[in-house]
Design a protein around this motif. Sequence first.
Motif, short mmCIF file in Angstrom:
data_model
loop_
_atom_site.label_atom_id
_atom_site.label_comp_id
_atom_site.label_asym_id
_atom_site.label_seq_id
_atom_site.Cartn_x
_atom_site.Cartn_y
_atom_site.Cartn_z
N SER A 12 0.83 -1.20 0.00
CA SER A 12 0.00 0.00 0.00
C SER A 12 0.87 1.26 0.00
O SER A 12 0.60 2.22 -0.73
CB SER A 12 -0.92 -0.01 1.21
N VAL A 15 2.28 1.89 -3.42
CA VAL A 15 1.29 2.51 -4.30
C VAL A 15 1.20 4.00 -4.01
O VAL A 15 1.22 4.84 -4.93
CB VAL A 15 -0.09 1.83 -4.16
N ARG A 18 4.25 5.92 -5.32
CA ARG A 18 4.23 6.02 -6.78
C ARG A 18 3.14 6.99 -7.26
O ARG A 18 3.36 7.75 -8.20
CB ARG A 18 4.06 4.64 -7.40
N GLN A 19 2.00 6.98 -6.60
CA GLN A 19 0.95 7.93 -6.98
C GLN A 19 1.42 9.36 -6.76
O GLN A 19 1.18 10.23 -7.60
CB GLN A 19 -0.33 7.67 -6.17
N GLU A 24 -1.09 8.66 -10.80
CA GLU A 24 -1.80 7.39 -10.89
C GLU A 24 -1.88 6.83 -12.30
O GLU A 24 -2.14 5.64 -12.48
CB GLU A 24 -3.20 7.51 -10.28
N THR A 29 2.99 2.93 -11.40
CA THR A 29 1.98 3.06 -10.34
C THR A 29 0.93 1.97 -10.51
O THR A 29 0.53 1.32 -9.54
CB THR A 29 1.33 4.45 -10.37
N GLN A 30 0.51 1.75 -11.74
CA GLN A 30 -0.48 0.72 -12.01
C GLN A 30 0.06 -0.67 -11.69
O GLN A 30 -0.66 -1.52 -11.16
CB GLN A 30 -0.96 0.81 -13.45
N ALA A 32 2.28 -1.34 -9.39
CA ALA A 32 2.28 -1.42 -7.93
C ALA A 32 0.86 -1.69 -7.41
O ALA A 32 0.67 -2.47 -6.47
CB ALA A 32 2.83 -0.13 -7.32
N MET A 33 -0.13 -1.07 -8.05
CA MET A 33 -1.53 -1.31 -7.67
C MET A 33 -1.89 -2.78 -7.90
O MET A 33 -2.57 -3.39 -7.06
CB MET A 33 -2.47 -0.41 -8.46
N TRP A 36 -0.45 -4.87 -5.15
CA TRP A 36 -1.24 -4.66 -3.93
C TRP A 36 -2.55 -5.46 -4.00
O TRP A 36 -2.94 -6.11 -3.03
CB TRP A 36 -1.51 -3.16 -3.74
#
Length: 124
Positions: A12, A15, A18-19, A24, A29-30, A32-33, A36
């Motif tokens: 988390s 994310v 990175r955001q 985003e 970032t995506q 990493a999402m 998560w």
Amino acid sequence: VGRGQEALSWLSQAVEVRQRVLGEHHVETQAAMERWVRGLKSCGDLTQAREALSKLVALRAEVLGPRHPSTTLTQWMQRATLRRLGDEEGVEALTEALRWLLPLDPDGLPDIQRRIQRQLKESA
């Protein structure tokens, strides 16, 4: 074993950083999402995974396009999550959204889309 919540906290945070740094819409970032979300699913938090996947599908469709392999994979992950939650209406909606894969020549598809295509055909 037993450190899932700690791992989720780190994922988390990754994310969030990175955001903040990349935004985003950035592919890192995506990515990493997605990590998560996989962690959420592994720890059994399907409700939060469903919410995060909805956002990730929308972001990937916007940034990469609706037929990009990463977008397709995320939709497939979302479909699997909805199935585990018992949301058959949501599963059917995502199945319909992925039907564009069915008539395509599998030899012309990236591996992940070829596997999804095969699974869609098997479930039909």
